[in-house]
Scaffold this motif. Structure first.
Motif, PDB file in Angstrom:
ATOM      1  N   SER A  31      -1.044  -5.922   4.444  1.00 59.59           N
ATOM      2  CA  SER A  31      -1.178  -4.618   5.084  1.00 59.59           C
ATOM      3  C   SER A  31      -1.663  -4.815   6.515  1.00 59.59           C
ATOM      4  CB  SER A  31      -2.193  -3.795   4.282  1.00 59.59           C
ATOM      5  OG  SER A  31      -2.616  -2.676   5.008  1.00 59.59           O
ATOM      6  N   ARG A  32      -1.524  -3.768   7.335  1.00 54.52           N
ATOM      7  CA  ARG A  32      -2.111  -3.840   8.676  1.00 54.52           C
ATOM      8  C   ARG A  32      -3.623  -3.709   8.591  1.00 54.52           C
ATOM      9  NH1 ARG A  32       1.313   0.994  10.952  1.00 54.52           N
ATOM     10  NH2 ARG A  32       0.911   1.580   8.793  1.00 54.52           N
ATOM     11  N   THR A  92       0.835  -1.216   0.000  1.00 61.67           N
ATOM     12  CA  THR A  92       0.000   0.000   0.000  1.00 61.67           C
ATOM     13  C   THR A  92       0.868   1.264   0.000  1.00 61.67           C
ATOM     14  OG1 THR A  92       0.011   0.015   2.410  1.00 61.67           O
ATOM     15  CG2 THR A  92      -1.872  -1.068   1.352  1.00 61.67           C
ATOM     16  N   TYR A 112       4.329   3.861  -0.954  1.00 57.70           N
ATOM     17  CA  TYR A 112       4.757   4.510  -2.199  1.00 57.70           C
ATOM     18  C   TYR A 112       5.438   3.506  -3.132  1.00 57.70           C
ATOM     19  CZ  TYR A 112       7.246   7.626  -5.353  1.00 57.70           C
ATOM     20  OH  TYR A 112       7.743   8.238  -6.482  1.00 57.70           O
ATOM     21  N   ILE A 113       6.493   2.860  -2.618  1.00 55.85           N
ATOM     22  CA  ILE A 113       7.242   1.921  -3.460  1.00 55.85           C
ATOM     23  C   ILE A 113       6.359   0.705  -3.779  1.00 55.85           C
ATOM     24  CG2 ILE A 113       9.271   0.394  -3.538  1.00 55.85           C
ATOM     25  CD1 ILE A 113      10.680   2.447  -1.677  1.00 55.85           C
ATOM     26  N   ARG A 165      10.043  -3.429   9.859  1.00 54.86           N
ATOM     27  CA  ARG A 165      10.918  -3.925   8.781  1.00 54.86           C
ATOM     28  C   ARG A 165      11.395  -5.354   9.056  1.00 54.86           C
ATOM     29  NH1 ARG A 165      11.041   1.308   9.168  1.00 54.86           N
ATOM     30  NH2 ARG A 165      11.261   2.574   7.296  1.00 54.86           N
TER      31      ARG A 165
HETATM   32  P1  NDP Z   1       5.672   4.298   2.673  1.00 52.10           P
HETATM   33  O1  NDP Z   1       5.627   5.046   3.968  1.00 52.10           O
HETATM   34  O2  NDP Z   1       5.042   4.924   1.486  1.00 52.10           O
HETATM   35  O3  NDP Z   1       5.009   2.853   2.875  1.00 52.10           O
HETATM   36  C1  NDP Z   1       5.262   2.114   3.995  1.00 52.10           C
HETATM   37  C2  NDP Z   1       4.578   0.767   3.912  1.00 52.10           C
HETATM   38  O4  NDP Z   1       4.905   0.045   5.100  1.00 52.10           O
HETATM   39  C3  NDP Z   1       3.067   0.849   3.840  1.00 52.10           C
HETATM   40  O5  NDP Z   1       2.663  -0.049   2.848  1.00 52.10           O
HETATM   41  C4  NDP Z   1       2.577   0.413   5.214  1.00 52.10           C
HETATM   42  O6  NDP Z   1       1.498  -0.502   5.058  1.00 52.10           O
HETATM   43  C5  NDP Z   1       3.742  -0.392   5.760  1.00 52.10           C
HETATM   44  N1  NDP Z   1       3.892  -0.138   7.205  1.00 52.10           N
HETATM   45  C6  NDP Z   1       4.027   1.061   7.830  1.00 52.10           C
HETATM   46  N2  NDP Z   1       4.142   0.881   9.153  1.00 52.10           N
HETATM   47  C7  NDP Z   1       4.078  -0.474   9.362  1.00 52.10           C
HETATM   48  C8  NDP Z   1       4.129  -1.281  10.530  1.00 52.10           C
HETATM   49  N3  NDP Z   1       4.273  -0.740  11.743  1.00 52.10           N
HETATM   50  N4  NDP Z   1       4.055  -2.626  10.367  1.00 52.10           N
HETATM   51  C9  NDP Z   1       3.910  -3.186   9.148  1.00 52.10           C
HETATM   52  N5  NDP Z   1       3.838  -2.457   8.010  1.00 52.10           N
HETATM   53  C10 NDP Z   1       3.929  -1.125   8.125  1.00 52.10           C
HETATM   54  O7  NDP Z   1       7.230   3.959   2.429  1.00 52.10           O
HETATM   55  P2  NDP Z   1       8.050   3.748   1.078  1.00 52.10           P
HETATM   56  O8  NDP Z   1       7.213   3.028   0.087  1.00 52.10           O
HETATM   57  O9  NDP Z   1       8.717   5.018   0.693  1.00 52.10           O
HETATM   58  O10 NDP Z   1       9.222   2.775   1.624  1.00 52.10           O
HETATM   59  C11 NDP Z   1       9.002   1.394   1.764  1.00 52.10           C
HETATM   60  C12 NDP Z   1      10.220   0.717   2.383  1.00 52.10           C
HETATM   61  O11 NDP Z   1      11.359   1.020   1.617  1.00 52.10           O
HETATM   62  C13 NDP Z   1      10.523   1.159   3.822  1.00 52.10           C
HETATM   63  O12 NDP Z   1      10.894   0.037   4.578  1.00 52.10           O
HETATM   64  C14 NDP Z   1      11.707   2.082   3.659  1.00 52.10           C
HETATM   65  O13 NDP Z   1      12.567   2.087   4.790  1.00 52.10           O
HETATM   66  C15 NDP Z   1      12.412   1.451   2.454  1.00 52.10           C
HETATM   67  N6  NDP Z   1      13.238   2.441   1.763  1.00 52.10           N
HETATM   68  C16 NDP Z   1      12.652   3.572   1.277  1.00 52.10           C
HETATM   69  C17 NDP Z   1      13.422   4.571   0.694  1.00 52.10           C
HETATM   70  C18 NDP Z   1      12.793   5.846   0.180  1.00 52.10           C
HETATM   71  O14 NDP Z   1      13.533   6.785  -0.185  1.00 52.10           O
HETATM   72  N7  NDP Z   1      11.460   5.937   0.080  1.00 52.10           N
HETATM   73  C19 NDP Z   1      14.892   4.409   0.585  1.00 52.10           C
HETATM   74  C20 NDP Z   1      15.401   3.146   1.091  1.00 52.10           C
HETATM   75  C21 NDP Z   1      14.586   2.206   1.671  1.00 52.10           C
HETATM   76  P3  NDP Z   1       0.049  -0.437   5.790  1.00 52.10           P
HETATM   77  O15 NDP Z   1      -0.136   0.966   6.293  1.00 52.10           O
HETATM   78  O16 NDP Z   1      -0.901  -0.799   4.684  1.00 52.10           O
HETATM   79  O17 NDP Z   1       0.113  -1.473   6.849  1.00 52.10           O
END
Ligand code: NDP
Length: 296
Positions: A31-32, A9, A11-12, A83
């Protein structure tokens, strides 16, 4: 084909799902929050992966740079668990399934920001919270022998118009009040969102792709070079620096490091694997970000 995407859900994750749909691949998001074409982490733990899962991706992770959240021990634990625990749960599920590939994300904070050149072939030690997080995140993705093919993408800052750093800094830059972070001399390993997504697809498709790949563009830049290029794509000045002490006060020193320090990272194994970048230079990437309303 059926790919399960942890964090699908975000960004990536949502960009990965769109790219897979364009290739006629079915996806299920973890997803949560429950919903259509989704399973929750609890359901994964109880029932395992859907029976016909062919590959699994994990890009879940609580936003570290959420300015509203204090950098407290509790928040750090949530950053870690979102993570490492999700990756661990998925690795367990993959090992009990017929999935053929398991592709997960990690960060370039694995490498020390000491000005030395690093490729995937360099083994590094943990040196602070974020590097420890990357080590544990990657360790959690390891699978038993004769299980699925495992790939880790160590990503730099992801640059795309509709999410991450560009989205967060677009307005200050648009209004001409953007500028370098701290001294601006720190390296800024980066990758365009399109290339990162293509790298995930490359990893799913190619059976010879295995192990760690640096998800960074081949062009090494500093934060000041990024600032200049981004601002000029918007035809704006960017002379107003965000001083290091302000960032440290706002975010806490440990967390401000993400912006104030940078690693000199090269995508050696990515290039050797035959991957072709669409945005190898920051100029090509930023040219696209000058548009106010842009759809990825
Ligand atoms: P987003 O914040 O857009 O998305 C985060 C995702 O993680 C959501 O799908 C959310 O799912 C899930 N999430 C958030 N909190 C929790 C939690 N407590 N438990 C389980 N799932 C959770 O982040 P990005 O898409 O930008 O990044 C995704 C990953 O890539 C991250 O781990 C980030 O560290 C890593 N990354 C990102 C970079 C960047 O520049 N964007 C660079 C390097 C690594 P939902 O709410 O549906 O549960």
């Amino acid at each position: 084909k059926h790919v399960v995407v942890g964090g699908g859900t975000g960004y990536i994750g949502s960009c990965i799902c769109t790219a897979l749909h364009n290739l006629n691949v079915r996806t299920t998001v973890i997803s949560r929050m429950p919903g259509p074409k989704r399973i929750t982490w609890q359901e994964l733990e109880t029932n395992g992966l859907p029976k016909d899962t062919t590959a699994v991706i994990n890009v879940a992770g609580l936003n570290i740079l959420d300015f509203k959240q204090r950098w407290s021990p509790g928040f750090k634990q949530n950053v870690f668990n979102s993570r490492v625990k999700t990756t661990q749960e998925l690795a367990k599920a993959v090992a009990c399934s017929d999935a053929k590939a398991f592709v997960t994300i990690s960060g370039v904070a694995y490498y020390p920001p000491d000005g030395k050149d690093y490729t995937e072939n360099d083994k590094c030690e943990k040196y602070d919270f974020l590097s420890g997080l990357c080590h544990d995140w990657e360790a959690a993705a390891q699978l038993p022998k004769d299980s699925a093919r495992q790939v880790t993408i160590r990503s730099g800052v992801v640059l795309g118009r509709t999410g991450g750093m560009i989205q967060q800094t677009f307005l200050p830059f648009f209004f001409g009040v953007g500028g370098p972070l701290g001294s601006g001399t720190q390296y800024m390993p980066w990758i365009h969102i399109k290339d990162l997504i293509n790298l995930f697809i490359h990893a799913l498709k190619n059976e010879n792709v295995t192990g760690v790949y640096n998800g960074v563009a081949p062009e090494l830049i500093t934060n000041a070079e990024f600032t200049k290029t981004f601002a000029s794509s918007l035809s704006r000045p960017a002379f107003i620096p965000l001083p290091a002490f302000v960032l440290k006060a706002l975010l806490n020193e440990e967390r401000a490091k993400i912006m104030l320090e940078g690693q000199k990272v090269h995508p050696k194994r990515v290039l050797e694997s035959g991957f072709k970048y669409e945005y190898p230079t920051i100029k090509e990437a930023c040219d696209q970000f000058g548009v106010l309303f842009y759809k990825e």
